[in-house]
Motif scaffolding. Structure first.
Motif, PDB file in Angstrom:
ATOM      1  N   ILE A 177      -7.095   2.727  14.221  1.00 48.75           N
ATOM      2  CA  ILE A 177      -8.253   2.922  13.347  1.00 48.75           C
ATOM      3  C   ILE A 177      -9.520   2.472  14.071  1.00 48.75           C
ATOM      4  O   ILE A 177      -9.516   1.500  14.824  1.00 48.75           O
ATOM      5  CB  ILE A 177      -8.077   2.120  12.035  1.00 48.75           C
ATOM      6  N   HIS A 178     -10.622   3.159  13.844  1.00 47.83           N
ATOM      7  CA  HIS A 178     -11.911   2.816  14.448  1.00 47.83           C
ATOM      8  C   HIS A 178     -12.208   1.333  14.221  1.00 47.83           C
ATOM      9  O   HIS A 178     -12.081   0.824  13.102  1.00 47.83           O
ATOM     10  CB  HIS A 178     -13.009   3.671  13.803  1.00 47.83           C
ATOM     11  N   ASN A 179     -12.602   0.638  15.289  1.00 51.35           N
ATOM     12  CA  ASN A 179     -12.765  -0.814  15.170  1.00 51.35           C
ATOM     13  C   ASN A 179     -13.999  -1.226  14.377  1.00 51.35           C
ATOM     14  O   ASN A 179     -14.293  -2.410  14.251  1.00 51.35           O
ATOM     15  CB  ASN A 179     -12.770  -1.471  16.554  1.00 51.35           C
ATOM     16  N   ASP A 194     -16.260   2.915 -25.262  1.00 47.75           N
ATOM     17  CA  ASP A 194     -16.325   2.558 -26.687  1.00 47.75           C
ATOM     18  C   ASP A 194     -16.094   1.051 -26.805  1.00 47.75           C
ATOM     19  O   ASP A 194     -16.825   0.270 -26.221  1.00 47.75           O
ATOM     20  CB  ASP A 194     -15.303   3.357 -27.494  1.00 47.75           C
ATOM     21  N   LYS A 195     -15.051   0.628 -27.513  1.00 45.19           N
ATOM     22  CA  LYS A 195     -14.778  -0.804 -27.652  1.00 45.19           C
ATOM     23  C   LYS A 195     -13.566  -1.237 -26.832  1.00 45.19           C
ATOM     24  O   LYS A 195     -13.150  -2.395 -26.901  1.00 45.19           O
ATOM     25  CB  LYS A 195     -14.569  -1.150 -29.121  1.00 45.19           C
ATOM     26  N   GLU A 196     -13.021  -0.318 -26.055  1.00 49.60           N
ATOM     27  CA  GLU A 196     -11.827  -0.625 -25.268  1.00 49.60           C
ATOM     28  C   GLU A 196     -12.205  -0.929 -23.822  1.00 49.60           C
ATOM     29  O   GLU A 196     -13.153  -0.377 -23.279  1.00 49.60           O
ATOM     30  CB  GLU A 196     -10.853   0.545 -25.322  1.00 49.60           C
ATOM     31  N   VAL A 197     -11.433  -1.821 -23.203  1.00 47.47           N
ATOM     32  CA  VAL A 197     -11.631  -2.184 -21.804  1.00 47.47           C
ATOM     33  C   VAL A 197     -10.320  -1.964 -21.058  1.00 47.47           C
ATOM     34  O   VAL A 197      -9.268  -2.455 -21.466  1.00 47.47           O
ATOM     35  CB  VAL A 197     -12.072  -3.663 -21.653  1.00 47.47           C
ATOM     36  N   SER A 198     -10.382  -1.199 -19.971  1.00 45.78           N
ATOM     37  CA  SER A 198      -9.188  -0.938 -19.175  1.00 45.78           C
ATOM     38  C   SER A 198      -9.457  -1.297 -17.720  1.00 45.78           C
ATOM     39  O   SER A 198     -10.611  -1.504 -17.316  1.00 45.78           O
ATOM     40  CB  SER A 198      -8.765   0.533 -19.285  1.00 45.78           C
ATOM     41  N   LYS A 199      -8.391  -1.383 -16.925  1.00 45.52           N
ATOM     42  CA  LYS A 199      -8.507  -1.721 -15.506  1.00 45.52           C
ATOM     43  C   LYS A 199      -8.326  -0.455 -14.660  1.00 45.52           C
ATOM     44  O   LYS A 199      -7.486   0.389 -14.960  1.00 45.52           O
ATOM     45  CB  LYS A 199      -7.438  -2.741 -15.112  1.00 45.52           C
ATOM     46  N   LEU A 200      -9.128  -0.346 -13.609  1.00 40.13           N
ATOM     47  CA  LEU A 200      -9.034   0.786 -12.691  1.00 40.13           C
ATOM     48  C   LEU A 200      -8.890   0.259 -11.269  1.00 40.13           C
ATOM     49  O   LEU A 200      -9.712  -0.546 -10.811  1.00 40.13           O
ATOM     50  CB  LEU A 200     -10.285   1.661 -12.794  1.00 40.13           C
ATOM     51  N   LYS A 201      -7.848   0.683 -10.576  1.00 42.00           N
ATOM     52  CA  LYS A 201      -7.648   0.284  -9.183  1.00 42.00           C
ATOM     53  C   LYS A 201      -8.415   1.214  -8.261  1.00 42.00           C
ATOM     54  O   LYS A 201      -8.328   2.435  -8.380  1.00 42.00           O
ATOM     55  CB  LYS A 201      -6.159   0.303  -8.823  1.00 42.00           C
ATOM     56  N   LEU A 202      -9.168   0.613  -7.346  1.00 43.55           N
ATOM     57  CA  LEU A 202      -9.941   1.362  -6.366  1.00 43.55           C
ATOM     58  C   LEU A 202      -9.745   0.739  -4.993  1.00 43.55           C
ATOM     59  O   LEU A 202      -9.087  -0.299  -4.856  1.00 43.55           O
ATOM     60  CB  LEU A 202     -11.426   1.382  -6.747  1.00 43.55           C
ATOM     61  N   ARG A 203     -10.335   1.338  -4.010  1.00 42.10           N
ATOM     62  CA  ARG A 203     -10.202   0.863  -2.628  1.00 42.10           C
ATOM     63  C   ARG A 203     -11.589   0.499  -2.099  1.00 42.10           C
ATOM     64  O   ARG A 203     -12.537   1.288  -2.224  1.00 42.10           O
ATOM     65  CB  ARG A 203      -9.582   1.974  -1.785  1.00 42.10           C
ATOM     66  N   LYS A 204     -11.703  -0.678  -1.537  1.00 44.06           N
ATOM     67  CA  LYS A 204     -12.974  -1.144  -0.970  1.00 44.06           C
ATOM     68  C   LYS A 204     -12.828  -1.298   0.540  1.00 44.06           C
ATOM     69  O   LYS A 204     -11.993  -2.067   1.017  1.00 44.06           O
ATOM     70  CB  LYS A 204     -13.408  -2.481  -1.587  1.00 44.06           C
ATOM     71  N   ILE A 205     -13.648  -0.575   1.287  1.00 42.83           N
ATOM     72  CA  ILE A 205     -13.603  -0.599   2.750  1.00 42.83           C
ATOM     73  C   ILE A 205     -14.910  -1.171   3.279  1.00 42.83           C
ATOM     74  O   ILE A 205     -15.998  -0.690   2.935  1.00 42.83           O
ATOM     75  CB  ILE A 205     -13.383   0.819   3.311  1.00 42.83           C
ATOM     76  N   THR A 206     -14.814  -2.209   4.081  1.00 41.53           N
ATOM     77  CA  THR A 206     -15.995  -2.791   4.721  1.00 41.53           C
ATOM     78  C   THR A 206     -16.083  -2.255   6.143  1.00 41.53           C
ATOM     79  O   THR A 206     -15.126  -2.362   6.915  1.00 41.53           O
ATOM     80  CB  THR A 206     -15.917  -4.329   4.744  1.00 41.53           C
ATOM     81  N   PHE A 207     -17.231  -1.680   6.470  1.00 43.83           N
ATOM     82  CA  PHE A 207     -17.404  -1.003   7.760  1.00 43.83           C
ATOM     83  C   PHE A 207     -18.707  -1.450   8.410  1.00 43.83           C
ATOM     84  O   PHE A 207     -19.745  -1.530   7.747  1.00 43.83           O
ATOM     85  CB  PHE A 207     -17.417   0.513   7.547  1.00 43.83           C
ATOM     86  N   TYR A 208     -18.650  -1.759   9.714  1.00 50.42           N
ATOM     87  CA  TYR A 208     -19.858  -2.137  10.449  1.00 50.42           C
ATOM     88  C   TYR A 208     -20.309  -0.949  11.298  1.00 50.42           C
ATOM     89  O   TYR A 208     -19.573  -0.466  12.170  1.00 50.42           O
ATOM     90  CB  TYR A 208     -19.617  -3.348  11.342  1.00 50.42           C
ATOM     91  N   LEU A 219     -16.657   2.353  -1.646  1.00 51.39           N
ATOM     92  CA  LEU A 219     -15.758   2.345  -2.791  1.00 51.39           C
ATOM     93  C   LEU A 219     -15.178   3.751  -2.945  1.00 51.39           C
ATOM     94  O   LEU A 219     -15.918   4.743  -2.899  1.00 51.39           O
ATOM     95  CB  LEU A 219     -16.523   1.952  -4.050  1.00 51.39           C
ATOM     96  N   THR A 220     -13.862   3.854  -3.125  1.00 46.96           N
ATOM     97  CA  THR A 220     -13.221   5.155  -3.211  1.00 46.96           C
ATOM     98  C   THR A 220     -11.922   5.065  -4.008  1.00 46.96           C
ATOM     99  O   THR A 220     -11.371   3.971  -4.191  1.00 46.96           O
ATOM    100  CB  THR A 220     -12.928   5.709  -1.797  1.00 46.96           C
ATOM    101  N   ALA A 227      -9.179   4.699   6.756  1.00 47.03           N
ATOM    102  CA  ALA A 227     -10.395   3.999   6.357  1.00 47.03           C
ATOM    103  C   ALA A 227     -11.607   4.483   7.141  1.00 47.03           C
ATOM    104  O   ALA A 227     -12.704   4.626   6.594  1.00 47.03           O
ATOM    105  CB  ALA A 227     -10.214   2.493   6.548  1.00 47.03           C
ATOM    106  N   ASP A 228     -11.465   4.739   8.448  1.00 46.61           N
ATOM    107  CA  ASP A 228     -12.598   5.177   9.244  1.00 46.61           C
ATOM    108  C   ASP A 228     -13.022   6.603   8.889  1.00 46.61           C
ATOM    109  O   ASP A 228     -14.189   6.966   9.010  1.00 46.61           O
ATOM    110  CB  ASP A 228     -12.299   5.060  10.736  1.00 46.61           C
TER     111      ASP A 228
END
Length: 239
Positions: A177-179, A194-208, A219-220, A227-228
């Motif tokens: 993967i790209h460094n 509305d009045k409901e709260v749910s959880k959503l799984k996402l992917r967070k990539i930190t890139f320099y 965020l994706t 990832a790159d």
């Protein structure tokens, strides 16, 4: 038409109509007519609009979403403007555009008052499992992200600095993967509907980004792509 004025006899046009005549005629034509012509031309010539095809790499259409504000004629457009801190109205029209990353012309343009928040435009987008939308963090809306995920539609954006989320897992970064990829994590965000709260799984990539000497957090909902490559989508967006 004036440039072809010497050839009008060949198609039996006795005179060149005035611009005002064309304008008056177009006033009575529905916008659907022009939309259909444009989309048919786009469909016919899309294969020659670009010399590189991202779709061939990821087997999906990558579409870039962005907006700009037209602030001309402020006196005329003051009624659609956003109120500034001084209480004065800032006139303008916001133009949202969707462009296929492989092409150079838009396939959707939507106008709204400048005061309208960007994320409202996400409701206009068509969802399918063959599309990835790329947009800036001004469009962030967790309810829209849930909608994309439910309809198997990919998205890539930047994480807001004040975004509330919980990191639940670290993904391994392979050597090939790209460094520039610093971290690859699974996170959870709360989606309030509305009045409901749910959880959503996402992917967070930190890139320099060495070219711009900046660190980005993407965020994706794309968990299967490198990832790159996901960072590359955003670079293609030109941000």
């Amino acid at each position: 038409m004036l440039g072809l004025s010497g050839k009008t006899e060949s198609f039996q046009l006795g005179h060149i109509p005035k611009r005002s005549t064309l304008s008056d005629a177009n006033k009575n034509r529905k916008v659907d007519f022009f939309e259909e012509v444009y989309n048919k031309l786009l469909h016919q010539y899309s294969s020659v609009l670009s010399d590189s095809r991202i779709e061939n790499v990821v087997n999906k259409q990558v579409k870039i979403v962005d907006s700009t504000t037209i602030s001309l004629f402020k006196d005329i457009l003051s009624c659609v403007g956003r109120k500034s801190k001084e209480g004065k109205s800032k006139g303008g029209i916001k133009v949202h555009t969707v462009i296929n990353a492989d092409e150079i012309v838009p396939n959707l343009v939507w106008f709204s008052p400048a005061v309208t928040h960007d994320h409202n435009f996400l409701q206009k987008l068509k969802c399918d499992d063959n599309t990835v939308y790329v947009f800036d963090k001004g469009y962030n809306d967790y309810k829209a992200f849930q909608h994309f995920t439910d309809h198997k539609t990919g998205f890539v954006t930047r994480l807001k600095d004040n975004a509330l989320h919980q990191e639940i897992d670290d993904l391994e970064i392979p050597e090939h993967i790209h460094n520039g990829v610093l971290t690859d994590k699974i996170i959870e965000v709360e989606v309030k509907k509305d009045k409901e709260v749910s959880k959503l799984k996402l992917r967070k990539i930190t890139f320099y980004d060495r070219e711009n000497k900046r660190k980005f957090e993407f965020l994706t909902n794309l968990f299967d792509l490198r990832a790159d490559l996901i960072a590359g989508f955003y670079k293609k967006d030109g941000k």
